[in-house]
Design an enzyme around this catalytic site. Sequence first.
Site, short mmCIF file in Angstrom:
data_model
loop_
_atom_site.label_atom_id
_atom_site.label_comp_id
_atom_site.label_asym_id
_atom_site.label_seq_id
_atom_site.Cartn_x
_atom_site.Cartn_y
_atom_site.Cartn_z
N SER A 190 0.85 -1.19 0.00
CA SER A 190 0.00 0.00 0.00
C SER A 190 0.88 1.24 0.00
O SER A 190 1.68 1.45 0.92
CB SER A 190 -0.90 0.00 1.24
OG SER A 190 -1.42 1.29 1.41
N HIS A 237 -1.27 -1.37 -4.29
CA HIS A 237 -2.52 -0.99 -3.62
C HIS A 237 -2.56 0.52 -3.40
O HIS A 237 -1.66 1.09 -2.78
CB HIS A 237 -2.61 -1.75 -2.29
CG HIS A 237 -3.91 -1.60 -1.57
ND1 HIS A 237 -5.03 -2.35 -1.87
CD2 HIS A 237 -4.28 -0.77 -0.56
CE1 HIS A 237 -6.02 -2.02 -1.06
NE2 HIS A 237 -5.59 -1.04 -0.25
N ASP A 270 -4.77 3.66 -1.93
CA ASP A 270 -5.87 3.98 -1.02
C ASP A 270 -6.42 5.37 -1.28
O ASP A 270 -5.74 6.37 -1.05
CB ASP A 270 -5.38 3.89 0.43
CG ASP A 270 -5.15 2.45 0.86
OD1 ASP A 270 -6.10 1.65 0.78
OD2 ASP A 270 -4.01 2.12 1.24
N MET A 326 -9.16 8.08 -0.19
CA MET A 326 -10.05 8.41 0.95
C MET A 326 -10.59 9.81 0.78
O MET A 326 -9.85 10.72 0.39
CB MET A 326 -9.26 8.32 2.26
CG MET A 326 -8.56 7.00 2.49
SD MET A 326 -7.84 6.94 4.14
CE MET A 326 -6.85 5.44 4.00
N HIS A 381 -8.34 1.03 -4.00
CA HIS A 381 -9.29 0.82 -2.90
C HIS A 381 -10.00 2.15 -2.63
O HIS A 381 -9.40 3.07 -2.09
CB HIS A 381 -8.47 0.33 -1.68
CG HIS A 381 -9.26 0.10 -0.45
ND1 HIS A 381 -8.67 -0.13 0.79
CD2 HIS A 381 -10.61 0.02 -0.22
CE1 HIS A 381 -9.61 -0.32 1.70
NE2 HIS A 381 -10.79 -0.22 1.11
N MET A 429 -12.23 4.30 -0.63
CA MET A 429 -12.91 4.52 0.65
C MET A 429 -13.63 5.85 0.54
O MET A 429 -13.23 6.86 1.14
CB MET A 429 -11.89 4.49 1.79
CG MET A 429 -11.43 3.08 2.11
SD MET A 429 -9.86 3.03 2.99
CE MET A 429 -8.73 3.15 1.62
N MET A 470 -11.59 -5.98 5.37
CA MET A 470 -10.73 -5.10 6.16
C MET A 470 -10.39 -5.78 7.49
O MET A 470 -11.27 -6.33 8.16
CB MET A 470 -11.44 -3.76 6.45
CG MET A 470 -11.63 -2.86 5.26
SD MET A 470 -10.12 -2.45 4.34
CE MET A 470 -9.14 -1.62 5.60
N GLY A 523 -9.10 3.79 7.10
CA GLY A 523 -8.82 5.21 7.33
C GLY A 523 -7.34 5.53 7.52
O GLY A 523 -6.89 6.58 7.08
N PHE A 524 -6.61 4.63 8.14
CA PHE A 524 -5.21 4.94 8.45
C PHE A 524 -4.34 3.69 8.34
O PHE A 524 -4.81 2.58 8.61
CB PHE A 524 -5.10 5.50 9.88
CG PHE A 524 -5.88 6.77 10.06
CD1 PHE A 524 -5.32 8.00 9.73
CD2 PHE A 524 -7.20 6.73 10.49
CE1 PHE A 524 -6.06 9.18 9.86
CE2 PHE A 524 -7.95 7.90 10.63
CZ PHE A 524 -7.38 9.13 10.31
N GLY A 553 -0.86 1.56 9.63
CA GLY A 553 -0.15 1.35 10.89
C GLY A 553 -1.01 0.96 12.07
O GLY A 553 -0.56 1.05 13.22
N ASP A 592 -6.70 -6.45 4.31
CA ASP A 592 -6.06 -5.14 4.35
C ASP A 592 -6.09 -4.57 5.76
O ASP A 592 -7.17 -4.36 6.32
CB ASP A 592 -6.83 -4.22 3.37
CG ASP A 592 -6.22 -2.84 3.24
OD1 ASP A 592 -5.14 -2.58 3.81
OD2 ASP A 592 -6.84 -2.01 2.54
N GLY A 593 -4.90 -4.36 6.32
CA GLY A 593 -4.80 -3.73 7.64
C GLY A 593 -4.05 -4.59 8.64
O GLY A 593 -4.46 -5.70 8.94
N GLY A 594 -2.90 -4.08 9.09
CA GLY A 594 -2.14 -4.79 10.11
C GLY A 594 -1.49 -6.08 9.64
O GLY A 594 -1.17 -6.96 10.45
N GLY A 642 1.11 -2.03 4.17
CA GLY A 642 1.69 -0.70 4.04
C GLY A 642 2.92 -0.57 4.90
O GLY A 642 4.06 -0.62 4.42
N SER A 643 2.72 -0.45 6.22
CA SER A 643 3.86 -0.22 7.11
C SER A 643 4.83 -1.40 7.16
O SER A 643 6.03 -1.21 7.32
CB SER A 643 3.38 0.16 8.51
OG SER A 643 2.30 -0.65 8.89
#
Length: 215
Positions: free
Chosen positions: A7, A30, A32, A34, A63, A65, A137, A142-143, A145, A175-177, A197-198
């Site tokens: 991401s 990816h 994002d 928003m 993606h 959002m 998700m 939204g964010f 990390g 997606d996420g973490g 991402g992170s």
Amino acid sequence: MIKIAPSILSADFVNLERDIKKVSSADYLHVDVMDGCFVPNITIGVPVVKSIRKCTDMFLDVHLMIDKPLRYIEDFAKAGADLLSIHLEADHPTRIAEALKVMGECGVKKAVALRPITAAEAVLPYLELGVDLVLVMTVEPGFGGQAFMESQLDTIRQVRAIIEKYNPACELEVDGGIAPKTAPLVVEAGANVLVAGSAVYGKEDIPAAIAALRV
Ligand code: DX5
Ligand code: ZN
């Protein structure tokens, strides 16, 4: 085969081209988008997707959002997206179905995304409409990390079971973490496309960080 989708939300936007080239060993890119309404953050829009398209041949997994995504499907398709994900919570079901239809007409792959609050069964009517990918998700959108929500493993398992029954060719993205610790959990639950991402851009050796997610 497991696909990795870095991401760019965690990239350096001043050096976006350089940071996109750094993830060329991955499978999807990816992106994002928003709008500050559907989620409490604002990122990038159509002009940036258009510029990204000019600097890479990677598969652009966009993606969205955003509220009422039907308004922008054609624009993002023309900008060069290969796949568009829209959130089931972002509009009335008839307009979500209409947005998927427009994606088909524009020649982009069709995907639906689920916030953590949304039940797995919500994807059923859309699988029957022939979506190419479902995005589950594993954080509140939204964010970058944020911490992985382990409670989403059940949703991933349920969506995988529905996909196997109604549309086995459909991909299941999470997606996420996602990090080396959580990747095996989501793969075991049935995911085959992993957004990170992170866990990618937060590392010194980016190709090694991508390889570490391939479980
Ligand atoms: C969050 C975005 C994600 C985000 C993931 O709403 O949809 O794609 O970049 O970031 P990490 O991998 O850091 O959780
Ligand atoms: Zn995302």
